[in-house]
Design a protein around this motif. Structure first.
Motif, PDB file in Angstrom:
ATOM      1  N   ILE A 178       0.836  -1.204   0.000  1.00  0.00           N
ATOM      2  CA  ILE A 178       0.000   0.000   0.000  1.00  0.00           C
ATOM      3  C   ILE A 178       0.870   1.253   0.000  1.00  0.00           C
ATOM      4  CG2 ILE A 178      -1.721   1.308   1.307  1.00  0.00           C
ATOM      5  CD1 ILE A 178      -2.824  -1.307   2.352  1.00  0.00           C
ATOM      6  N   GLU A 179       1.950   1.219   0.767  1.00  0.00           N
ATOM      7  CA  GLU A 179       2.856   2.365   0.829  1.00  0.00           C
ATOM      8  C   GLU A 179       3.509   2.634  -0.526  1.00  0.00           C
ATOM      9  OE1 GLU A 179       5.031   5.513   2.713  1.00  0.00           O
ATOM     10  OE2 GLU A 179       3.171   4.437   3.114  1.00  0.00           O
ATOM     11  N   SER A 180       3.909   1.581  -1.228  1.00  0.00           N
ATOM     12  CA  SER A 180       4.532   1.727  -2.549  1.00  0.00           C
ATOM     13  C   SER A 180       3.540   2.277  -3.564  1.00  0.00           C
ATOM     14  CB  SER A 180       5.079   0.379  -3.026  1.00  0.00           C
ATOM     15  OG  SER A 180       6.066  -0.104  -2.144  1.00  0.00           O
ATOM     16  N   LEU A 181       2.299   1.770  -3.503  1.00  0.00           N
ATOM     17  CA  LEU A 181       1.271   2.256  -4.423  1.00  0.00           C
ATOM     18  C   LEU A 181       0.963   3.723  -4.156  1.00  0.00           C
ATOM     19  CD1 LEU A 181      -0.792   1.685  -6.642  1.00  0.00           C
ATOM     20  CD2 LEU A 181      -2.398   0.952  -4.857  1.00  0.00           C
ATOM     21  N   PHE A 182       0.855   4.084  -2.885  1.00  0.00           N
ATOM     22  CA  PHE A 182       0.576   5.474  -2.537  1.00  0.00           C
ATOM     23  C   PHE A 182       1.693   6.389  -3.011  1.00  0.00           C
ATOM     24  CE2 PHE A 182       1.105   9.091   0.310  1.00  0.00           C
ATOM     25  CZ  PHE A 182      -0.151   9.657   0.286  1.00  0.00           C
ATOM     26  N   PHE A 183       2.938   5.973  -2.795  1.00  0.00           N
ATOM     27  CA  PHE A 183       4.078   6.792  -3.203  1.00  0.00           C
ATOM     28  C   PHE A 183       4.116   6.945  -4.724  1.00  0.00           C
ATOM     29  CE2 PHE A 183       8.488   7.515  -4.399  1.00  0.00           C
ATOM     30  CZ  PHE A 183       8.824   8.563  -3.556  1.00  0.00           C
ATOM     31  N   ALA A 184       3.802   5.874  -5.451  1.00  0.00           N
ATOM     32  CA  ALA A 184       3.825   5.929  -6.913  1.00  0.00           C
ATOM     33  C   ALA A 184       2.773   6.904  -7.443  1.00  0.00           C
ATOM     34  CB  ALA A 184       3.604   4.539  -7.495  1.00  0.00           C
ATOM     35  N   VAL A 185       1.588   6.869  -6.846  1.00  0.00           N
ATOM     36  CA  VAL A 185       0.509   7.761  -7.294  1.00  0.00           C
ATOM     37  C   VAL A 185       0.790   9.201  -6.875  1.00  0.00           C
ATOM     38  CG1 VAL A 185      -1.946   8.295  -7.082  1.00  0.00           C
ATOM     39  CG2 VAL A 185      -1.204   5.912  -7.284  1.00  0.00           C
ATOM     40  N   ALA A 186       1.194   9.391  -5.618  1.00  0.00           N
ATOM     41  CA  ALA A 186       1.409  10.748  -5.096  1.00  0.00           C
ATOM     42  C   ALA A 186       2.586  11.444  -5.775  1.00  0.00           C
ATOM     43  CB  ALA A 186       1.630  10.696  -3.589  1.00  0.00           C
ATOM     44  N   SER A 187       3.614  10.684  -6.120  1.00  0.00           N
ATOM     45  CA  SER A 187       4.804  11.295  -6.728  1.00  0.00           C
ATOM     46  C   SER A 187       4.652  11.526  -8.227  1.00  0.00           C
ATOM     47  CB  SER A 187       6.023  10.408  -6.482  1.00  0.00           C
ATOM     48  OG  SER A 187       5.850   9.130  -7.091  1.00  0.00           O
ATOM     49  N   SER A 188       3.536  11.089  -8.801  1.00  0.00           N
ATOM     50  CA  SER A 188       3.333  11.284 -10.246  1.00  0.00           C
ATOM     51  C   SER A 188       3.267  12.758 -10.622  1.00  0.00           C
ATOM     52  CB  SER A 188       2.055  10.574 -10.704  1.00  0.00           C
ATOM     53  OG  SER A 188       0.912  11.128 -10.067  1.00  0.00           O
ATOM     54  N   GLY A 189       2.932  13.603  -9.648  1.00  0.00           N
ATOM     55  CA  GLY A 189       2.875  15.038  -9.923  1.00  0.00           C
ATOM     56  C   GLY A 189       4.207  15.652 -10.268  1.00  0.00           C
ATOM     57  N   PHE A 190       5.307  14.958  -9.952  1.00  0.00           N
ATOM     58  CA  PHE A 190       6.634  15.492 -10.251  1.00  0.00           C
ATOM     59  C   PHE A 190       7.019  15.285 -11.716  1.00  0.00           C
ATOM     60  CE2 PHE A 190       7.061  14.576  -5.628  1.00  0.00           C
ATOM     61  CZ  PHE A 190       7.277  15.880  -5.211  1.00  0.00           C
ATOM     62  N   TRP A 191       6.491  14.222 -12.360  1.00  0.00           N
ATOM     63  CA  TRP A 191       6.891  13.944 -13.738  1.00  0.00           C
ATOM     64  C   TRP A 191       5.789  14.179 -14.771  1.00  0.00           C
ATOM     65  CZ3 TRP A 191       3.864  10.092 -15.771  1.00  0.00           C
ATOM     66  CH2 TRP A 191       3.290   9.180 -14.886  1.00  0.00           C
ATOM     67  N   LEU A 192       4.529  14.236 -14.333  1.00  0.00           N
ATOM     68  CA  LEU A 192       3.443  14.482 -15.286  1.00  0.00           C
ATOM     69  C   LEU A 192       3.565  15.832 -16.005  1.00  0.00           C
ATOM     70  CD1 LEU A 192       0.238  13.024 -13.561  1.00  0.00           C
ATOM     71  CD2 LEU A 192       1.292  12.299 -15.717  1.00  0.00           C
TER      72      LEU A 192
END
Length: 299
Positions: A171-185
């Protein structure tokens, strides 16, 4: 040689706004020329600078009136005078949102008029300058979308800073992947910036996958070229702030109004440079890529 290069640049500046859109639907990769993407947007502003001055002054006036009406004038952003009794700068959140939205609605109307009269060479109709059309609302929506993409890194940073770690690593990995998408989108979104140029011209855009295919291996060029334009705007605003502070100190009320007007004109200059970047990107991807130096399509 310099004369030949200058002639090519001038020819491309003249062609922008009237160049033919090549809707061949091919997914050929385009090698975007870095120097054209970097300096042609600036060239557009210089080449049509007289018209820009007229229009920016006309549209900066209502923005200035709006700024003082909502207590969010340029002076309010200066720490030395942000509590000055003349302008009462303690604005509420509701006033700030109102000013933000109305300001960019005026910017959308300005961009449409600037593009049609300066870039496309249409005759300026004073009666229609401040009439809001359906296209203006589309431009306004496009501006909000672009601003939203540029704000994504701050949203991601905030979400990651206030998160509560989850003991489940999945769950932590999934959350980090989704939340950090704002840096590369936002970097990927720059590959679609030419879409706004189609909206600006009131034209039907090609499929989004065409933008994606033609900008393959060009992301770094686009980022660097846009960074250069943003850096130049930052230098202009920094120097203007230093000048405005010294001017306002000598004659506060009159100088504050004039400085606010000039600041709004510079703000429109920044917006125009970003719009010009999208216009050049559109021309590179869909108009110039299949033409030789004589302007004829290649076989």
């Amino acid at each position: 040689m310099m004369k030949k290069i200058g002639g090519k640049v001038l020819a491309k500046l003249k062609s922008i706004g009237s160049v033919e859109f090549l809707d061949d639907r091919s997914e050929n990769r385009i090698s975007i020329p870095f120097w054209e993407m970097s300096f042609l947007p600036i060239g557009i502003l210089i080449y049509h600078f007289r018209r820009f001055l007229v229009l920016s002054f006309a549209y900066a006036l209502p923005i200035t009136v709006l700024a003082f009406s909502t207590q969010l004038s340029y002076v309010c952003g200066l720490a030395e005078w942000n509590t000055n009794p003349y302008f009462s700068c303690q604005a509420s959140l509701a006033l700030y949102i109102t000013f933000f939205l109305l300001r960019f609605l005026i910017v959308a109307v300005f961009l449409k008029t600037w593009y049609k009269t300066a870039i496309c060479g249409e005759k300026l109709n004073i009666r229609e300058m401040f009439i809001i059309s359906a296209q203006d609302w589309k431009l306004f929506g496009g501006i909000l979308v672009i601003i939203g993409f540029f704000l994504l890194p701050f949203v991601s940073l905030y979400v990651l800073s206030v998160r509560v770690p989850n003991p489940d690593w999945r769950i932590e990995s999934l959350f980090f992947a989704v939340a950090s998408s704002g840096f590369w989108l936002p970097f990927l979104a720059l590959r679609f910036l030419a879409v706004y140029a189609f909206v600006l011209g009131g034209e039907k855009r090609p499929p989004l996958k065409l933008f994606w295919r033609r900008t393959v291996d060009n992301t770094l060029k686009i980022i660097l070229a846009l960074t250069l334009i943003i850096a130049l705007n930052a230098i202009v605003f920094l120097n203007y702030n230093l000048l405005a502070v010294s001017v306002i100190r000598h004659s506060f009320v009159v100088s504050a109004v004039i400085c606010d007007l000039v600041y709004n004109m510079l703000f429109l200059l920044m917006v125009s440079s970003l719009a010009a970047f999208a216009i050049v990107q559109r021309a590179v991807l869909f108009s110039w890529y299949a033409q030789d130096d004589t302007g004829e399509k290649q076989e």
